[in-house]
Design an enzyme around this catalytic site. Sequence first.
Site, PDB file in Angstrom:
ATOM      1  N   LYS A   1      69.932 -20.894  34.781  1.00  0.00           N
ATOM      2  CA  LYS A   1      69.608 -21.139  33.360  1.00  0.00           C
ATOM      3  C   LYS A   1      70.374 -20.152  32.482  1.00  0.00           C
ATOM      4  CE  LYS A   1      65.570 -18.233  33.997  1.00  0.00           C
ATOM      5  NZ  LYS A   1      64.771 -17.510  33.056  1.00  0.00           N
TER       6      LYS A   1
ATOM      7  N   ARG B   1      51.885 -17.904  30.888  1.00  0.00           N
ATOM      8  CA  ARG B   1      53.039 -18.403  30.142  1.00  0.00           C
ATOM      9  C   ARG B   1      53.057 -19.896  30.437  1.00  0.00           C
ATOM     10  NH1 ARG B   1      58.958 -15.945  31.359  1.00  0.00           N
ATOM     11  NH2 ARG B   1      58.899 -17.645  32.870  1.00  0.00           N
TER      12      ARG B   1
ATOM     13  N   HIS C   1      54.945 -18.394  39.059  1.00  0.00           N
ATOM     14  CA  HIS C   1      55.898 -17.342  38.692  1.00  0.00           C
ATOM     15  C   HIS C   1      55.136 -16.046  38.453  1.00  0.00           C
ATOM     16  CE1 HIS C   1      59.748 -15.887  37.413  1.00  0.00           C
ATOM     17  NE2 HIS C   1      59.469 -15.818  36.129  1.00  0.00           N
TER      18      HIS C   1
ATOM     19  N   ARG D   1      63.369 -18.013  44.563  1.00  0.00           N
ATOM     20  CA  ARG D   1      64.093 -18.393  43.341  1.00  0.00           C
ATOM     21  C   ARG D   1      64.770 -17.177  42.700  1.00  0.00           C
ATOM     22  NH1 ARG D   1      58.976 -20.406  41.877  1.00  0.00           N
ATOM     23  NH2 ARG D   1      58.972 -18.802  40.253  1.00  0.00           N
TER      24      ARG D   1
ATOM     25  N   TYR E   1      80.307   1.843   9.563  1.00  0.00           N
ATOM     26  CA  TYR E   1      79.280   1.609   8.536  1.00  0.00           C
ATOM     27  C   TYR E   1      78.195   2.685   8.573  1.00  0.00           C
ATOM     28  CZ  TYR E   1      80.990  -3.210   7.947  1.00  0.00           C
ATOM     29  OH  TYR E   1      81.736  -4.324   7.694  1.00  0.00           O
TER      30      TYR E   1
ATOM     31  N   CYS F   1      79.645  -2.742  14.865  1.00  0.00           N
ATOM     32  CA  CYS F   1      79.805  -3.758  13.815  1.00  0.00           C
ATOM     33  C   CYS F   1      79.801  -5.149  14.466  1.00  0.00           C
ATOM     34  CB  CYS F   1      81.111  -3.531  13.079  1.00  0.00           C
ATOM     35  SG  CYS F   1      81.320  -1.830  12.521  1.00  0.00           S
TER      36      CYS F   1
ATOM     37  N   ASP G   1      82.226  -7.234  14.998  1.00  0.00           N
ATOM     38  CA  ASP G   1      83.369  -7.572  15.854  1.00  0.00           C
ATOM     39  C   ASP G   1      84.006  -6.365  16.527  1.00  0.00           C
ATOM     40  OD1 ASP G   1      83.400 -10.248  14.494  1.00  0.00           O
ATOM     41  OD2 ASP G   1      83.923  -8.960  12.801  1.00  0.00           O
TER      42      ASP G   1
HETATM   43  C1  LIG Z   1      60.342 -19.822  36.901  1.00  0.00           C
HETATM   44  C2  LIG Z   1      61.398 -18.806  37.193  1.00  0.00           C
HETATM   45  N1  LIG Z   1      61.765 -18.603  38.460  1.00  0.00           N
HETATM   46  C3  LIG Z   1      62.703 -17.701  38.794  1.00  0.00           C
HETATM   47  C4  LIG Z   1      63.337 -16.936  37.825  1.00  0.00           C
HETATM   48  C5  LIG Z   1      64.346 -15.919  38.251  1.00  0.00           C
HETATM   49  O1  LIG Z   1      63.877 -14.620  37.998  1.00  0.00           O
HETATM   50  P1  LIG Z   1      64.757 -13.357  38.360  1.00  0.00           P
HETATM   51  O2  LIG Z   1      65.961 -13.404  37.498  1.00  0.00           O
HETATM   52  O3  LIG Z   1      63.878 -12.191  38.060  1.00  0.00           O
HETATM   53  O4  LIG Z   1      65.086 -13.477  39.795  1.00  0.00           O
HETATM   54  C6  LIG Z   1      62.975 -17.117  36.487  1.00  0.00           C
HETATM   55  C7  LIG Z   1      63.596 -16.290  35.457  1.00  0.00           C
HETATM   56  O5  LIG Z   1      63.041 -15.840  34.529  1.00  0.00           O
HETATM   57  C8  LIG Z   1      61.981 -18.074  36.158  1.00  0.00           C
HETATM   58  O6  LIG Z   1      61.620 -18.282  34.891  1.00  0.00           O
END
Ligand SMILES: Cc1ncc(COP(=O)(O)O)c(C=O)c1O
Length: 381
Positions: free
Chosen positions: A36, A134, A166, A222, A266, A313, A315
């Site tokens: 992601k 969440r 999670h 994951r 700045y 800044c 850039d």
């Molecule tokens: C549902 C879920 N699984 C796995 C991950 C991966 O987590 P990490 O980057 O801590 O391994 C995330 C990341 O936030 C997540 O939202």
Amino acid sequence: MPSSHAEARIDLGAISENVELLRRAAPGAQAMGVVKADGYGHGMLPAARAMLAGGATWLGTAFVEEALEIRAAGLTVPVVAWILPPGAPLAAAVAADIDLGVSTPELVGEIAAAARTAGRPARVHLKADTGLTRGGVTADRWPEAVAAAARAEAEGLLRVTGVFSHFACADEPGHPSIAAQTAVFHDALAVAERAGLRPEVRHLANSPATLTRPETHFDLVRPGVSAYGINPVPDAPAGRGLRPAMTLRARIALVKRVPAGSGVSYGHRYTTPGPADLALVPLGYADGVPRAATNTGPVLVAGRRRTIAGTVCMDQFMVDLDGDTADPGSYAVLFGPGDGGEPTAQEWADLLGTIPYEIVTRVGPRVPRVYTGARTGVDAG
Ligand SMILES: Cc1ncc(COP(=O)(O)O)c(C=O)c1O
């Protein structure tokens, strides 16, 4: 338009090797590469391919749109998308064989309807909220979600391919919530089993749990950030050998000599203590260099660690060469694996009171990603 003077170099070989290391840490489980947020800023598709080359057999995204991009690129492995806001393209997801993470009982019905539209059964992962508070179905509504899914499965509208959850605090080894969430997850699995659901994959572990808590590995882990080489539990022995894949660097645009007492950038938040050579580094907060790195951010310039001089800044920022000189066109390295003397994303995060996830994901679209180290036969595109 991407810049030519700055780049985020992405070592795809490191990503593949990191996934191999993570698989050794979780030998009984498959691995889902979490890609992601544009592969945590590394580029989603090249990162996905590198993870698959390292032995990942699943991919994970937040949104359906990201998963559709993976399908459009021709990748056919299972992909789970787990945030489904109202209006998410569910029918397109079902048609593209994307697994959907489900956080409310109502979504089961919506996905079943999308499956009718798509003319094929949906693939669903029921997400239990085991204590992160969440996404996920809370314990009080879990039996309702499970029952709805079991009914839709019996009607042939979907298949529950996964049950997952999670962690909230897996990056704090020994935190009591880890065991508590694992116990709630076992309960959620038992409810699903009693309702007749037989998910192919039960999954709970993110990177820190993959590295430190084998009892949370179930059928699939994951990992996200660790696949990119950042160890969220730096003390964990299982993470030794992870290699950061991203190096952020830019060519020095100019070097100028200024007198003692010159206010720099700045707000004049830095004043040269003596006559100074200053280097202008053409990366700014529009490129993801936090403005909070003003007078703080570490940079490797002309062979030595230095600190950003004055305000970051949009850039650009300045570096005081501290009596040295540097060639315009030579590289200033903000972070990388660290073995060339450059800072790491972890150091940036520690200095700025954030996490390295934020440092790598915020690198902006103006910075081209330059891919190196792809395994033979793995297309970096
Ligand atoms: C549902 C879920 N699984 C796995 C991950 C991966 O987590 P990490 O980057 O801590 O391994 C995330 C990341 O936030 C997540 O939202």
